[in-house]
Design an enzyme around this catalytic site. Sequence first.
Site, PDB file in Angstrom:
ATOM      1  N   LYS A  89       4.101   4.907 -11.382  1.00 38.86           N
ATOM      2  CA  LYS A  89       2.819   4.265 -11.708  1.00 38.86           C
ATOM      3  C   LYS A  89       1.917   5.322 -12.340  1.00 38.86           C
ATOM      4  O   LYS A  89       1.570   6.319 -11.696  1.00 38.86           O
ATOM      5  CB  LYS A  89       2.198   3.702 -10.434  1.00 38.86           C
ATOM      6  CG  LYS A  89       0.851   3.054 -10.669  1.00 38.86           C
ATOM      7  CD  LYS A  89       0.436   2.280  -9.443  1.00 38.86           C
ATOM      8  CE  LYS A  89      -0.952   1.712  -9.586  1.00 38.86           C
ATOM      9  NZ  LYS A  89      -1.356   0.991  -8.368  1.00 38.86           N
TER      10      LYS A  89
ATOM     11  N   CYS B 195      -1.265  11.847  -7.299  1.00 39.49           N
ATOM     12  CA  CYS B 195      -1.471  12.573  -6.051  1.00 39.49           C
ATOM     13  C   CYS B 195      -1.385  14.051  -6.333  1.00 39.49           C
ATOM     14  O   CYS B 195      -0.553  14.478  -7.124  1.00 39.49           O
ATOM     15  CB  CYS B 195      -0.367  12.269  -5.054  1.00 39.49           C
ATOM     16  SG  CYS B 195      -0.249  10.564  -4.677  1.00 39.49           S
TER      17      CYS B 195
ATOM     18  N   LYS C  97       0.838  -1.200   0.000  1.00 33.68           N
ATOM     19  CA  LYS C  97       0.000   0.000   0.000  1.00 33.68           C
ATOM     20  C   LYS C  97       0.875   1.254   0.000  1.00 33.68           C
ATOM     21  O   LYS C  97       1.928   1.270   0.638  1.00 33.68           O
ATOM     22  CB  LYS C  97      -0.874  -0.049   1.267  1.00 33.68           C
ATOM     23  CG  LYS C  97      -1.662   1.191   1.569  1.00 33.68           C
ATOM     24  CD  LYS C  97      -2.930   1.254   0.768  1.00 33.68           C
ATOM     25  CE  LYS C  97      -3.666   2.586   0.953  1.00 33.68           C
ATOM     26  NZ  LYS C  97      -4.585   2.865  -0.155  1.00 33.68           N
TER      27      LYS C  97
HETATM   28  C1  LIG Z   1      -9.267  -0.232  -2.536  1.00 36.98           C
HETATM   29  C2  LIG Z   1      -8.135   0.175  -3.433  1.00 36.98           C
HETATM   30  C3  LIG Z   1      -7.041   0.841  -2.896  1.00 36.98           C
HETATM   31  C4  LIG Z   1      -5.982   1.231  -3.720  1.00 36.98           C
HETATM   32  N1  LIG Z   1      -4.912   1.881  -3.166  1.00 36.98           N
HETATM   33  C5  LIG Z   1      -3.854   2.215  -3.956  1.00 36.98           C
HETATM   34  C6  LIG Z   1      -2.702   2.812  -3.373  1.00 36.98           C
HETATM   35  O1  LIG Z   1      -2.610   3.009  -2.161  1.00 36.98           O
HETATM   36  N2  LIG Z   1      -1.688   3.160  -4.198  1.00 36.98           N
HETATM   37  C7  LIG Z   1      -1.727   2.922  -5.556  1.00 36.98           C
HETATM   38  O2  LIG Z   1      -0.742   3.238  -6.246  1.00 36.98           O
HETATM   39  N3  LIG Z   1      -2.799   2.328  -6.122  1.00 36.98           N
HETATM   40  C8  LIG Z   1      -3.859   1.970  -5.355  1.00 36.98           C
HETATM   41  N4  LIG Z   1      -4.945   1.351  -5.925  1.00 36.98           N
HETATM   42  C9  LIG Z   1      -4.962   1.093  -7.384  1.00 36.98           C
HETATM   43  C10 LIG Z   1      -4.572  -0.346  -7.710  1.00 36.98           C
HETATM   44  O3  LIG Z   1      -3.260  -0.639  -7.278  1.00 36.98           O
HETATM   45  C11 LIG Z   1      -4.688  -0.619  -9.239  1.00 36.98           C
HETATM   46  O4  LIG Z   1      -3.808   0.239  -9.941  1.00 36.98           O
HETATM   47  C12 LIG Z   1      -6.092  -0.395  -9.767  1.00 36.98           C
HETATM   48  O5  LIG Z   1      -7.070  -0.794  -8.824  1.00 36.98           O
HETATM   49  C13 LIG Z   1      -6.362  -1.145 -11.095  1.00 36.98           C
HETATM   50  O6  LIG Z   1      -6.145  -2.536 -10.957  1.00 36.98           O
HETATM   51  P1  LIG Z   1      -7.342  -3.599 -10.603  1.00 36.98           P
HETATM   52  O7  LIG Z   1      -8.460  -3.342 -11.589  1.00 36.98           O
HETATM   53  O8  LIG Z   1      -6.714  -4.948 -10.748  1.00 36.98           O
HETATM   54  O9  LIG Z   1      -7.769  -3.299  -9.206  1.00 36.98           O
HETATM   55  C14 LIG Z   1      -6.018   0.951  -5.119  1.00 36.98           C
HETATM   56  C15 LIG Z   1      -7.125   0.257  -5.655  1.00 36.98           C
HETATM   57  C16 LIG Z   1      -8.170  -0.142  -4.836  1.00 36.98           C
HETATM   58  C17 LIG Z   1      -9.330  -0.878  -5.445  1.00 36.98           C
END
Ligand SMILES: Cc1cc2nc3c(=O)[nH]c(=O)nc-3n(C[C@H](O)[C@H](O)[C@H](O)COP(=O)(O)O)c2cc1C
Length: 307
Positions: free
Chosen positions: A166, A132, A47
Amino acid sequence: MKKPSLAVELAGLRLKNPVMTASGTCGYAEELAPYANLSGLGAVVVKTITLLPRVGNPAPRIAETPSGMLNSIGLQNVGIEAFLRAKLPILRRLKVPLLVNIAGKSVEEYAELAKRLEGVPGVSALELNISCPNVAGGLDYGTDPQLTREVVRAVKQASSVPVIPKLSPNVTDITVIAQAAADGGADALSLINTLLGVAIDPHSRRPKIHTVTGGLSGPAIKPVALRMVWQVAQSVPLPLIGIGGIQTGEDAVEFLLAGAAAVQVGTATFVDPRAPLTVRDGIAAYCARHGVRDVRDLVGAMRAEGE
Ligand SMILES: Cc1cc2nc3c(=O)[nH]c(=O)nc-3n(C[C@H](O)[C@H](O)[C@H](O)COP(=O)(O)O)c2cc1C
């Protein structure tokens, strides 16, 4: 046929397979540990960590949407000090490469976080969450090429491990941001973060997320993520980590064919905590079925129409 080789190399990191957790969807790994053996993954991404602890946004912070979910967690995290003291020792026991995802409110904060993580055993790479807001400028780092270049350069100067920005999909042309990250010295790129969205309860007329807007993730975003990975793969010569809606081995293979060298699994983990392992096994099964001996042969191997 011999078992297919799943090992990949990414920006100098050797991964036993191309599958990682996505930041923010497996906490600091201890939450998933009782359900899934994360040591079997290529890498674990933690995270986002900030300099100071953050409590995050008020609830409701998540809402289910068709084939996906919206979230507005607000970067809740324990802060760098508690991460180093209490979380990293547990993560190290997984004996798997760790990508530590960091975010700051200024270029200096990103560089400071990189310095605090420099030389720390177990930290294999830094993933930069650049979705951010920049406090001084108001813009998100990841939507402005100049800010992206500056922040990547500052972290590169402060760090000796691979630096992996990212990318945010909330831009007009992701290749411009990808190029700016490359110009700043990025070693690889992760893409994509969530897409901005809104969901409203028509009965109460209230937004389903306290902050009104949230980040959309899950299968709903997969075609957008694939398009962006494919576009960046055509224009920037850096290894890519594909992210967005991956639930199965075949989903992951699509990202590899589009040009990603590795993938991350996020939202699917909320449905099944073993999802990243299922994706890994699904890639192996695909390779066996299609006579692919080495998973690296799939990277960028999408066939053009008529081939
Ligand atoms: C609940 C939640 C929390 C997330 N927190 C972060 C985070 O703290 N930092 C980050 O770079 N991306 C965060 N993301 C984004 C994910 O890492 C990812 O890039 C995004 O959800 C797309 O992938 P997915 O469809 O497989 O979830 C978060 C996504 C979700 C659903």
